[in-house]
Scaffold this motif. Structure first.
Motif, PDB file in Angstrom:
ATOM      1  N   MET A   1      61.895 118.779  84.809  1.00 17.48           N
ATOM      2  CA  MET A   1      61.121 118.461  85.356  1.00 17.48           C
ATOM      3  C   MET A   1      60.924 118.956  87.112  1.00 17.48           C
ATOM      4  O   MET A   1      59.801 118.693  87.940  1.00 17.48           O
ATOM      5  CB  MET A   1      61.976 117.065  85.760  1.00 17.48           C
ATOM      6  N   GLN A   2      61.537 119.661  87.166  1.00 16.80           N
ATOM      7  CA  GLN A   2      61.778 120.852  88.617  1.00 16.80           C
ATOM      8  C   GLN A   2      60.646 121.321  89.412  1.00 16.80           C
ATOM      9  O   GLN A   2      60.101 120.747  89.729  1.00 16.80           O
ATOM     10  CB  GLN A   2      63.145 121.587  88.390  1.00 16.80           C
ATOM     11  N   GLN A   3      59.490 121.468  87.944  1.00 17.77           N
ATOM     12  CA  GLN A   3      58.513 122.019  88.090  1.00 17.77           C
ATOM     13  C   GLN A   3      58.092 121.488  88.552  1.00 17.77           C
ATOM     14  O   GLN A   3      56.974 121.351  89.352  1.00 17.77           O
ATOM     15  CB  GLN A   3      57.814 123.080  86.374  1.00 17.77           C
ATOM     16  N   ASN A   4      57.078 119.885  87.570  1.00 17.33           N
ATOM     17  CA  ASN A   4      56.382 118.265  88.533  1.00 17.33           C
ATOM     18  C   ASN A   4      56.741 118.692  89.477  1.00 17.33           C
ATOM     19  O   ASN A   4      56.092 118.486  90.413  1.00 17.33           O
ATOM     20  CB  ASN A   4      56.397 117.421  87.032  1.00 17.33           C
ATOM     21  N   LYS A   5      58.148 118.525  89.998  1.00 14.50           N
ATOM     22  CA  LYS A   5      58.261 118.264  91.339  1.00 14.50           C
ATOM     23  C   LYS A   5      58.032 118.761  92.989  1.00 14.50           C
ATOM     24  O   LYS A   5      57.669 118.661  93.520  1.00 14.50           O
ATOM     25  CB  LYS A   5      59.821 117.280  91.525  1.00 14.50           C
ATOM     26  N   THR A   6      58.298 119.525  92.039  1.00 19.02           N
ATOM     27  CA  THR A   6      57.396 121.467  92.705  1.00 19.02           C
ATOM     28  C   THR A   6      55.920 121.085  93.230  1.00 19.02           C
ATOM     29  O   THR A   6      55.788 121.184  94.038  1.00 19.02           O
ATOM     30  CB  THR A   6      58.432 122.515  92.297  1.00 19.02           C
ATOM     31  N   TYR A   7      55.573 121.056  91.863  1.00 23.19           N
ATOM     32  CA  TYR A   7      54.148 120.971  92.198  1.00 23.19           C
ATOM     33  C   TYR A   7      53.643 119.955  92.343  1.00 23.19           C
ATOM     34  O   TYR A   7      52.450 119.875  93.236  1.00 23.19           O
ATOM     35  CB  TYR A   7      53.764 120.756  90.785  1.00 23.19           C
ATOM     36  N   ALA A   8      54.273 119.077  92.769  1.00 32.88           N
ATOM     37  CA  ALA A   8      53.810 117.364  93.760  1.00 32.88           C
ATOM     38  C   ALA A   8      54.023 118.019  95.073  1.00 32.88           C
ATOM     39  O   ALA A   8      53.484 117.757  96.045  1.00 32.88           O
ATOM     40  CB  ALA A   8      54.975 116.576  92.747  1.00 32.88           C
ATOM     41  N   LYS A   9      55.389 118.559  95.418  1.00 33.74           N
ATOM     42  CA  LYS A   9      55.613 118.848  97.010  1.00 33.74           C
ATOM     43  C   LYS A   9      53.982 120.099  97.584  1.00 33.74           C
ATOM     44  O   LYS A   9      53.761 119.837  98.366  1.00 33.74           O
ATOM     45  CB  LYS A   9      57.483 119.695  96.604  1.00 33.74           C
ATOM     46  N   ILE A  10      54.201 120.803  96.328  1.00 32.68           N
ATOM     47  CA  ILE A  10      52.925 121.583  96.979  1.00 32.68           C
ATOM     48  C   ILE A  10      51.809 121.261  96.906  1.00 32.68           C
ATOM     49  O   ILE A  10      50.558 121.336  98.494  1.00 32.68           O
ATOM     50  CB  ILE A  10      52.966 122.859  96.130  1.00 32.68           C
ATOM     51  N   LEU A  11      51.649 119.810  96.103  1.00 33.63           N
ATOM     52  CA  LEU A  11      49.846 119.302  96.587  1.00 33.63           C
ATOM     53  C   LEU A  11      50.086 118.296  97.751  1.00 33.63           C
ATOM     54  O   LEU A  11      49.067 118.598  98.945  1.00 33.63           O
ATOM     55  CB  LEU A  11      49.907 118.441  95.137  1.00 33.63           C
ATOM     56  N   GLU A  12      51.453 118.606  98.248  1.00 38.06           N
ATOM     57  CA  GLU A  12      51.413 117.100  99.442  1.00 38.06           C
ATOM     58  C   GLU A  12      51.510 118.191 100.791  1.00 38.06           C
ATOM     59  O   GLU A  12      50.594 117.920 101.558  1.00 38.06           O
ATOM     60  CB  GLU A  12      52.612 116.315  99.393  1.00 38.06           C
ATOM     61  N   GLN A  13      51.991 119.398 100.823  1.00 41.15           N
ATOM     62  CA  GLN A  13      52.308 120.139 101.378  1.00 41.15           C
ATOM     63  C   GLN A  13      50.220 120.502 101.878  1.00 41.15           C
ATOM     64  O   GLN A  13      50.503 121.063 103.056  1.00 41.15           O
ATOM     65  CB  GLN A  13      52.503 121.429 101.075  1.00 41.15           C
ATOM     66  N   GLN A  14      49.652 121.085 100.288  1.00 42.18           N
ATOM     67  CA  GLN A  14      47.949 121.223 101.263  1.00 42.18           C
ATOM     68  C   GLN A  14      47.415 120.440 101.451  1.00 42.18           C
ATOM     69  O   GLN A  14      46.073 120.626 100.957  1.00 42.18           O
ATOM     70  CB  GLN A  14      47.887 121.928  99.921  1.00 42.18           C
ATOM     71  N   GLY A  15      48.009 118.898 101.489  1.00 41.77           N
ATOM     72  CA  GLY A  15      46.701 117.438 101.675  1.00 41.77           C
ATOM     73  C   GLY A  15      46.612 116.953 100.622  1.00 41.77           C
ATOM     74  O   GLY A  15      46.048 116.359 100.591  1.00 41.77           O
ATOM     75  N   PHE A  16      46.721 117.182  99.796  1.00 37.23           N
ATOM     76  CA  PHE A  16      46.280 116.346  98.394  1.00 37.23           C
ATOM     77  C   PHE A  16      47.178 115.453  98.141  1.00 37.23           C
ATOM     78  O   PHE A  16      48.073 115.438  96.897  1.00 37.23           O
ATOM     79  CB  PHE A  16      46.048 117.132  97.536  1.00 37.23           C
ATOM     80  N   PHE A  17      47.125 114.576  99.270  1.00 40.18           N
ATOM     81  CA  PHE A  17      48.138 113.338  98.935  1.00 40.18           C
ATOM     82  C   PHE A  17      48.150 112.309  97.938  1.00 40.18           C
ATOM     83  O   PHE A  17      48.708 111.818  97.012  1.00 40.18           O
ATOM     84  CB  PHE A  17      47.885 113.117 100.343  1.00 40.18           C
ATOM     85  N   LYS A  18      46.605 112.088  97.756  1.00 36.66           N
ATOM     86  CA  LYS A  18      46.567 110.750  96.543  1.00 36.66           C
ATOM     87  C   LYS A  18      47.122 111.661  95.116  1.00 36.66           C
ATOM     88  O   LYS A  18      47.847 111.290  94.683  1.00 36.66           O
ATOM     89  CB  LYS A  18      45.286 110.991  96.420  1.00 36.66           C
ATOM     90  N   GLU A  19      46.963 113.316  95.126  1.00 34.47           N
ATOM     91  CA  GLU A  19      47.639 114.211  93.448  1.00 34.47           C
ATOM     92  C   GLU A  19      48.528 113.946  93.399  1.00 34.47           C
ATOM     93  O   GLU A  19      49.481 113.516  92.327  1.00 34.47           O
ATOM     94  CB  GLU A  19      47.076 115.155  93.382  1.00 34.47           C
ATOM     95  N   ALA A  20      49.265 113.812  94.418  1.00 32.96           N
ATOM     96  CA  ALA A  20      50.763 113.642  95.100  1.00 32.96           C
ATOM     97  C   ALA A  20      51.457 112.848  94.125  1.00 32.96           C
ATOM     98  O   ALA A  20      52.141 112.837  93.690  1.00 32.96           O
ATOM     99  CB  ALA A  20      51.449 114.484  96.353  1.00 32.96           C
ATOM    100  N   PHE A  21      50.929 112.033  95.209  1.00 35.98           N
ATOM    101  CA  PHE A  21      50.969 110.641  94.614  1.00 35.98           C
ATOM    102  C   PHE A  21      50.766 109.910  93.096  1.00 35.98           C
ATOM    103  O   PHE A  21      51.716 109.505  92.641  1.00 35.98           O
ATOM    104  CB  PHE A  21      50.206 109.205  95.868  1.00 35.98           C
ATOM    105  N   VAL A  22      49.855 109.985  92.993  1.00 37.76           N
ATOM    106  CA  VAL A  22      49.773 110.097  91.600  1.00 37.76           C
ATOM    107  C   VAL A  22      51.302 110.392  90.259  1.00 37.76           C
ATOM    108  O   VAL A  22      51.719 110.140  89.839  1.00 37.76           O
ATOM    109  CB  VAL A  22      48.462 110.532  91.353  1.00 37.76           C
ATOM    110  N   LEU A  23      51.306 111.634  90.518  1.00 34.31           N
ATOM    111  CA  LEU A  23      52.073 112.081  90.356  1.00 34.31           C
ATOM    112  C   LEU A  23      53.789 112.101  90.218  1.00 34.31           C
ATOM    113  O   LEU A  23      54.258 112.089  89.528  1.00 34.31           O
ATOM    114  CB  LEU A  23      52.171 114.533  90.549  1.00 34.31           C
TER     115      LEU A  23
END
Length: 80
Positions: A1-23
């Motif tokens: 799970m940590q890997q997926n949360k980390t990926y979601a955080k990275i998406l958010e930090q890079q401005g991919f808010f929609k993708e982070a939200f979905v994840l």
């Protein structure tokens, strides 16, 4: 799970808010008691509606433009 949360955080930090939200929404289904995921979703809700009508193809084109010809193409698209 940590890997997926980390990926979601990275998406958010890079401005991919929609993708982070979905994840984060997918993660919340698996881990409904995770406070960090709930906070992230609350934080991202303000961005969710803001980008609903974004032309994702042109957004990506703009982000990855490499030369003046591509800039001109984007400019022509903006003018319409």
């Amino acid at each position: 799970m940590q890997q997926n949360k980390t990926y979601a955080k990275i998406l958010e930090q890079q401005g991919f808010f929609k993708e982070a939200f979905v994840l984060y929404k997918k993660l919340l289904k698996k881990y409904p008691n995770d406070i960090e995921i709930k906070k992230a979703l609350k934080r991202l809700k303000k961005y969710r509606s803001k980008f609903n009508n974004v032309n994702e193809e042109m957004r990506d084109f703009f982000i990855y433009m490499k030369n003046d010809n591509e800039f001109q193409k984007f400019e022509e698209w903006l003018i319409g």
